[in-house]
Design a protein around this motif. Sequence first.
Motif, mmCIF file in Angstrom:
data_model
loop_
_atom_site.group_PDB
_atom_site.id
_atom_site.type_symbol
_atom_site.label_atom_id
_atom_site.label_comp_id
_atom_site.label_asym_id
_atom_site.label_seq_id
_atom_site.Cartn_x
_atom_site.Cartn_y
_atom_site.Cartn_z
ATOM 1 N N UNK A 80 0.811 -1.215 0.000
ATOM 2 C CA UNK A 80 0.000 0.000 0.000
ATOM 3 C C UNK A 80 0.848 1.270 0.000
ATOM 4 N N UNK A 81 1.958 1.271 0.719
ATOM 5 C CA UNK A 81 2.734 2.506 0.835
ATOM 6 C C UNK A 81 3.812 2.664 -0.224
ATOM 7 N N UNK A 82 4.173 1.572 -0.905
ATOM 8 C CA UNK A 82 5.245 1.681 -1.903
ATOM 9 C C UNK A 82 4.773 1.479 -3.336
ATOM 10 N N UNK A 83 3.631 0.820 -3.527
ATOM 11 C CA UNK A 83 3.201 0.507 -4.882
ATOM 12 C C UNK A 83 3.942 -0.676 -5.482
ATOM 13 N N UNK A 84 4.637 -1.442 -4.649
ATOM 14 C CA UNK A 84 5.345 -2.624 -5.152
ATOM 15 C C UNK A 84 4.345 -3.633 -5.700
ATOM 16 N N UNK A 133 -4.416 -4.795 -6.609
ATOM 17 C CA UNK A 133 -5.124 -3.523 -6.474
ATOM 18 C C UNK A 133 -4.646 -2.695 -5.278
ATOM 19 N N UNK A 134 -4.052 -3.337 -4.291
ATOM 20 C CA UNK A 134 -3.570 -2.636 -3.097
ATOM 21 C C UNK A 134 -2.490 -1.628 -3.490
ATOM 22 N N UNK A 135 -1.717 -1.947 -4.504
ATOM 23 C CA UNK A 135 -0.617 -1.055 -4.905
ATOM 24 C C UNK A 135 -1.133 0.214 -5.585
ATOM 25 N N UNK A 161 13.349 2.435 -3.432
ATOM 26 C CA UNK A 161 12.173 3.086 -2.870
ATOM 27 C C UNK A 161 12.530 3.676 -1.514
ATOM 28 N N UNK A 162 12.077 4.879 -1.272
ATOM 29 C CA UNK A 162 12.336 5.547 -0.006
ATOM 30 C C UNK A 162 11.112 5.386 0.886
ATOM 31 N N UNK A 163 11.364 5.092 2.151
ATOM 32 C CA UNK A 163 10.291 4.737 3.077
ATOM 33 C C UNK A 163 10.039 5.837 4.104
ATOM 34 N N UNK A 164 8.786 6.013 4.436
ATOM 35 C CA UNK A 164 8.377 6.896 5.530
ATOM 36 C C UNK A 164 8.801 6.238 6.843
#
Length: 134
Positions: A25-29, A131-133, A62-65
């Motif tokens: 969800x947070x990266x779009x992987x 779909x989550x991405x 990918x950079x993470x929060x």
Amino acid sequence: LMEAADMLAPPLRAATWRTLIGLLAVTGMRKSETCRLDRDHVDLNAATVVVEDSKFGKSRRLFLHSSAVAALGDYQRLRDRLMPDPSADSFFVSTRGTRLDVDNIGRTFCALLDTAGIAAPPRRRRPRLHDVRH
């Protein structure tokens, strides 16, 4: 969906699914990218994930929060405690210590949808893990 993941047993499976869904969800992987993710691809100190050999053979960083770093760190500590000697070097592991099977994770996702009470709208297809991405 996250609450449904938390109800999975054993605890490693629940943590794996909660963290996997959150990362998607947070990266779009892509789901295949998370299944291929190795431990050395995740650098929590640098707050990055390296996705190797992605679509069209490309790689990306990918950079993470900070919240994603915390969640991945929590998973990593629990995984290492519950599965100290996995048979795979993957970041996400099954309850047998193996790499997650990209062709099999759709079944678990469907079961999570059922548990969470998420249904397809009339004349629409059911949500997919992909779909989550989005």
